[in-house]
Scaffold this active site. Structure first.
Site, PDB file in Angstrom:
ATOM      1  N   GLU A 161       0.878  -1.113  -0.122  1.00  0.00           N
ATOM      2  CA  GLU A 161       0.014   0.029   0.061  1.00  0.00           C
ATOM      3  C   GLU A 161       0.890   1.467  -0.168  1.00  0.00           C
ATOM      4  O   GLU A 161       0.629   2.089  -0.697  1.00  0.00           O
ATOM      5  CB  GLU A 161      -0.853   0.077   1.262  1.00  0.00           C
TER       6      GLU A 161
ATOM      7  N   GLU B 126       1.699   5.976  -7.351  1.00  0.00           N
ATOM      8  CA  GLU B 126       0.449   7.109  -7.399  1.00  0.00           C
ATOM      9  C   GLU B 126       1.052   8.236  -7.712  1.00  0.00           C
ATOM     10  O   GLU B 126       0.667   9.341  -8.414  1.00  0.00           O
ATOM     11  CB  GLU B 126      -0.720   6.838  -6.814  1.00  0.00           C
TER      12      GLU B 126
END
Length: 153
Positions: free
Chosen positions: A91, A98
């Site tokens: 994560e 991102e």
């Protein structure tokens, strides 16, 4: 193809999360303590800005807490901890990727940016499903035993 995509945290909000004391962040950290400080800043950023990271932290804490409550073997607790840690690590990598993609494409749509983001999110999903499978295999049998013994009493 110049579709606009949803934005990252706003610059003003980002400044309150990310401090400006890293203007020379391209340099190697001066000591181990500084390295840990930077790593903690990344974890804090993810926790403050990423809903899914907070969810994974909560589920991880619940799984490990349940493991201790059910008196699982140390190796079983370690397996649950490792799979949960893998989800959290992926994560964090997803968040980093991102952010890097958003920096690169500057709020415009690009097919390769979509692929990169989707694949990173897919990696998190795969690891989360594996973690759920592992937790289910290790936690459900003792939970059923505990529930059945409580019902018989």
């Amino acid at each position: 193809m110049s579709k606009q995509v949803s934005s990252s945290p706003t610059p003003n909000h980002l400044e309150t999360i990310v401090t400006n004391d890293r203007e020379l962040s391209w340099r190697v950290a001066s000591n181990l303590f500084v390295s840990f400080k930077y790593a903690w800043a990344g974890i804090s950023y993810a926790f403050q800005t990423q809903r899914n990271f907070r969810i994974h932290v909560g589920v991880c804490a619940l799984a490990i807490g349940l493991s201790l409550f059910l008196h699982l073997q140390p190796v079983e607790i370690a397996v649950i901890g490792l799979t949960s840690g893998l989800v959290l690590a992926l994560e964090l990598l997803n968040t980093a990727l991102e952010s890097l993609v958003d920096l690169t494409v500057k709020q415009t749509y690009h097919d390769l940016a979509k692929i990169a983001k989707d694949c990173a999110a897919g990696a998190v999903l795969v690891s989360a499903l594996v973690a759920v499978l592992v937790a289910g295999i290790l936690l459900l049998p003792p939970m059923f035993t505990l529930i059945l013994s409580a019902l018989k009493s």
